[in-house]
Design a protein around this motif. Structure first.
Motif, PDB file in Angstrom:
ATOM      1  N   ASP A 273     115.585  92.727  90.447  1.00  0.00           N
ATOM      2  CA  ASP A 273     114.353  93.202  89.798  1.00  0.00           C
ATOM      3  C   ASP A 273     113.334  93.663  90.842  1.00  0.00           C
ATOM      4  OD1 ASP A 273     115.417  92.652  87.367  1.00  0.00           O
ATOM      5  OD2 ASP A 273     114.330  90.761  87.065  1.00  0.00           O
ATOM      6  N   GLU A 274     113.275  92.938  91.965  1.00  0.00           N
ATOM      7  CA  GLU A 274     112.313  93.296  93.028  1.00  0.00           C
ATOM      8  C   GLU A 274     112.654  94.662  93.609  1.00  0.00           C
ATOM      9  OE1 GLU A 274     113.844  90.277  92.845  1.00  0.00           O
ATOM     10  OE2 GLU A 274     112.025  89.273  92.088  1.00  0.00           O
ATOM     11  N   GLN A 275     113.940  94.899  93.848  1.00  0.00           N
ATOM     12  CA  GLN A 275     114.349  96.201  94.395  1.00  0.00           C
ATOM     13  C   GLN A 275     114.047  97.318  93.392  1.00  0.00           C
ATOM     14  OE1 GLN A 275     118.325  94.866  95.148  1.00  0.00           O
ATOM     15  NE2 GLN A 275     117.997  94.646  97.344  1.00  0.00           N
ATOM     16  N   ALA A 276     114.344  97.064  92.112  1.00  0.00           N
ATOM     17  CA  ALA A 276     114.065  98.066  91.070  1.00  0.00           C
ATOM     18  C   ALA A 276     112.564  98.352  91.027  1.00  0.00           C
ATOM     19  CB  ALA A 276     114.564  97.575  89.712  1.00  0.00           C
ATOM     20  N   GLN A 277     111.769  97.311  91.132  1.00  0.00           N
ATOM     21  CA  GLN A 277     110.312  97.464  91.096  1.00  0.00           C
ATOM     22  C   GLN A 277     109.809  98.280  92.293  1.00  0.00           C
ATOM     23  OE1 GLN A 277     108.473  96.810  88.498  1.00  0.00           O
ATOM     24  NE2 GLN A 277     106.676  97.595  89.597  1.00  0.00           N
ATOM     25  N   ALA A 278     110.421  98.063  93.445  1.00  0.00           N
ATOM     26  CA  ALA A 278     110.026  98.817  94.647  1.00  0.00           C
ATOM     27  C   ALA A 278     110.335 100.302  94.458  1.00  0.00           C
ATOM     28  CB  ALA A 278     110.751  98.264  95.873  1.00  0.00           C
ATOM     29  N   VAL A 279     111.466 100.592  93.848  1.00  0.00           N
ATOM     30  CA  VAL A 279     111.824 101.994  93.583  1.00  0.00           C
ATOM     31  C   VAL A 279     110.844 102.586  92.568  1.00  0.00           C
ATOM     32  CG1 VAL A 279     113.605 103.545  92.673  1.00  0.00           C
ATOM     33  CG2 VAL A 279     114.259 101.621  94.118  1.00  0.00           C
ATOM     34  N   TYR A 280     110.507 101.781  91.571  1.00  0.00           N
ATOM     35  CA  TYR A 280     109.595 102.258  90.518  1.00  0.00           C
ATOM     36  C   TYR A 280     108.236 102.658  91.111  1.00  0.00           C
ATOM     37  CZ  TYR A 280     107.249 102.566  86.023  1.00  0.00           C
ATOM     38  OH  TYR A 280     106.558 103.028  84.926  1.00  0.00           O
ATOM     39  N   GLN A 281     107.774 101.873  92.078  1.00  0.00           N
ATOM     40  CA  GLN A 281     106.488 102.215  92.707  1.00  0.00           C
ATOM     41  C   GLN A 281     106.565 103.568  93.402  1.00  0.00           C
ATOM     42  OE1 GLN A 281     105.188  98.898  95.071  1.00  0.00           O
ATOM     43  NE2 GLN A 281     104.620  97.782  93.220  1.00  0.00           N
ATOM     44  N   ARG A 282     107.692 103.820  94.051  1.00  0.00           N
ATOM     45  CA  ARG A 282     107.847 105.119  94.726  1.00  0.00           C
ATOM     46  C   ARG A 282     107.895 106.248  93.692  1.00  0.00           C
ATOM     47  NH1 ARG A 282     112.238 104.267  99.625  1.00  0.00           N
ATOM     48  NH2 ARG A 282     111.349 102.322 100.417  1.00  0.00           N
ATOM     49  N   MET A 283     108.520 105.985  92.536  1.00  0.00           N
ATOM     50  CA  MET A 283     108.583 107.004  91.475  1.00  0.00           C
ATOM     51  C   MET A 283     107.181 107.312  90.959  1.00  0.00           C
ATOM     52  SD  MET A 283     111.855 105.514  89.394  1.00  0.00           S
ATOM     53  CE  MET A 283     111.997 106.772  88.126  1.00  0.00           C
ATOM     54  N   GLU A 284     106.396 106.267  90.764  1.00  0.00           N
ATOM     55  CA  GLU A 284     105.019 106.472  90.290  1.00  0.00           C
ATOM     56  C   GLU A 284     104.213 107.269  91.306  1.00  0.00           C
ATOM     57  OE1 GLU A 284     103.532 102.533  89.187  1.00  0.00           O
ATOM     58  OE2 GLU A 284     103.610 103.254  87.119  1.00  0.00           O
ATOM     59  N   GLU A 285     104.408 106.945  92.585  1.00  0.00           N
ATOM     60  CA  GLU A 285     103.691 107.694  93.630  1.00  0.00           C
ATOM     61  C   GLU A 285     104.104 109.163  93.597  1.00  0.00           C
ATOM     62  OE1 GLU A 285     104.473 105.598  97.281  1.00  0.00           O
ATOM     63  OE2 GLU A 285     103.469 103.819  96.465  1.00  0.00           O
ATOM     64  N   ALA A 286     105.404 109.395  93.443  1.00  0.00           N
ATOM     65  CA  ALA A 286     105.899 110.778  93.417  1.00  0.00           C
ATOM     66  C   ALA A 286     105.361 111.545  92.208  1.00  0.00           C
ATOM     67  CB  ALA A 286     107.430 110.783  93.393  1.00  0.00           C
ATOM     68  N   MET A 287     105.124 110.822  91.109  1.00  0.00           N
ATOM     69  CA  MET A 287     104.583 111.465  89.910  1.00  0.00           C
ATOM     70  C   MET A 287     103.061 111.578  89.977  1.00  0.00           C
ATOM     71  SD  MET A 287     107.138 112.165  87.930  1.00  0.00           S
ATOM     72  CE  MET A 287     106.180 112.653  86.499  1.00  0.00           C
ATOM     73  N   GLY A 288     102.468 111.038  91.053  1.00  0.00           N
ATOM     74  CA  GLY A 288     101.018 111.088  91.187  1.00  0.00           C
ATOM     75  C   GLY A 288     100.304 110.051  90.353  1.00  0.00           C
ATOM     76  N   ILE A 289     101.036 108.967  90.043  1.00  0.00           N
ATOM     77  CA  ILE A 289     100.413 107.892  89.275  1.00  0.00           C
ATOM     78  C   ILE A 289     100.091 106.759  90.230  1.00  0.00           C
ATOM     79  CG2 ILE A 289     100.714 106.260  87.351  1.00  0.00           C
ATOM     80  CD1 ILE A 289     103.125 108.119  86.513  1.00  0.00           C
ATOM     81  N   HIS A 290      98.829 106.431  90.353  1.00  0.00           N
ATOM     82  CA  HIS A 290      98.455 105.324  91.249  1.00  0.00           C
ATOM     83  C   HIS A 290      97.756 104.275  90.418  1.00  0.00           C
ATOM     84  CE1 HIS A 290      99.538 107.804  94.671  1.00  0.00           C
ATOM     85  NE2 HIS A 290      98.900 108.780  94.063  1.00  0.00           N
ATOM     86  N   GLU A 291      98.316 103.093  90.409  1.00  0.00           N
ATOM     87  CA  GLU A 291      97.705 102.039  89.579  1.00  0.00           C
ATOM     88  C   GLU A 291      96.853 101.129  90.446  1.00  0.00           C
ATOM     89  OE1 GLU A 291     100.389 101.392  85.702  1.00  0.00           O
ATOM     90  OE2 GLU A 291     101.187 100.504  87.514  1.00  0.00           O
TER      91      GLU A 291
END
Ligand code: ATR
Length: 291
Positions: A273-291
């Motif tokens: 889950d941690e690895q998936a979450q780390a990838v998800y953060q990169r996806m959000e960054e690539a989409m220009g979504i910053h939380e």
């Protein structure tokens, strides 16, 4: 970019177009995080070339492929085998290399299921509304039927198409939980808070102001509103649903988990889950979504 060596395995995406895909980011990030020697690249496949592409990929010892629009069904005749779930859905998004060809899988729907699970959204015993009865709506209906959803209302602009899909899915799943209705007839459904899954392409960038149902009253039926679109990150459907007090979610986590499941199939590994979450953060960054 990590070093590419003589021993580096190759996976990729076949589709048309492929320029805007996030799949290389997902898979190359996973390889980096898990220390797997694998490079993932997009391959543009032109009209009428899908058979040649699959044969060529096999000859090149490409380890695995993702398949995207417009080839998810068109690729099936060129495979050496198909997983029973992908067969039921009628669409394949992941190919795994075998000795005599590629075996087809569908990780889109298990990916959606896992994305919902990661947000604590249950499907079992839930009443669901699906908007859209195209290829995606059909797959979502199958996912709901196979995961124990209670009543599933499949709403489509063209009622006949929804009826055909409902019959097919009920037959394949061996239970009669899918009911077809016209989009305009939503007010005939029992009044309750549904899990509502938006499975049409309405609202996709650049048509960000459009929602498949723009009647505010519909959204009183929405408890959790899931849009399979992730660009824009908040669709008009999600805005309407949020305004009516619903929880909302876009399609980015589904994209993540379809990738994670494909990666696990190719590499015989388990992504945490941690690895998936780390990838998800990169996806959000690539989409220009910053939380
Ligand atoms: P996909 O593979 O993405 O599901 P598709 O098979 O072409 O694509 O299906 C598109 C879906 O979006 C259909 O459910 C379609 O409704 P119809 O069957 O009535 O055509 C739906 N759709 C597309 N544009 C729409 C619109 N403007 N309003 C309502 N539904 C729409």
């Amino acid at each position: 970019m990590r070093e590419i060596k003589g021993t580096t395995a190759v996976c990729g995406l076949i589709g048309n177009p492929v320029e805007h895909t996030l799949s290389p980011l997902i898979h190359n990030s996973l390889s980096e995080l898990l220390g797997v020697e694998l490079a993932y690249v997009p391959f543009l496949v032109g009209d009428g070339k899908i058979g040649e592409a699959v044969r060529g990929a096999h000859a090149l010892h490409i380890k695995g492929l993702n398949v995207t629009v417009p080839y998810k069904s068109a690729v099936i005749p060129y495979l050496c085998g198909i997983d029973p779930l992908a067969h039921k859905i009628g669409a394949v998004n992941t190919l795994v290399r075998r000795e005599d060809g590629y075996q087809g899988f569908n990780t889109d729907m298990p990916g959606l299921y896992r994305a919902l699970l990661s947000e604590d959204v249950a499907v079992a015993d839930r009443d669901v509304i699906i908007l859209g009865a195209g290829g995606v709506g059909r797959a979502v209906a199958m996912m709901c039927a196979l995961n124990g959803a209670s009543k599933v209302y499949l709403l489509n602009r063209t009622l006949e198409k929804a009826k055909t899909v409902a019959d097919e899915v009920n037959a394949a799943a061996g239970r009669k939980c899918i009911r077809a209705a016209a989009l305009a007839d939503y007010h005939k459904l029992p009044k309750e808070k549904y899990l509502a899954i938006q499975a049409t392409s309405v609202g996709l960038y650049p048509h960000v102001e459009d929602a498949v149902i723009e009647d505010a009253e519909f959204y009183d039926y929405v408890g959790v509103g899931v849009d399979l679109i992730f660009n824009p990150a908040e669709t008009a459907f999600m805005k309407y649903a949020a305004r009516a007090g619903a929880r909302t979610m876009n399609g980015l986590k589904m994209l993540l988990y379809q990738g994670v499941l494909a990666y696990e199939l190719w590499n015989d590994v388990k992504v945490t889950d941690e690895q998936a979450q780390a990838v998800y953060q990169r996806m959000e960054e690539a989409m220009g979504i910053h939380e």
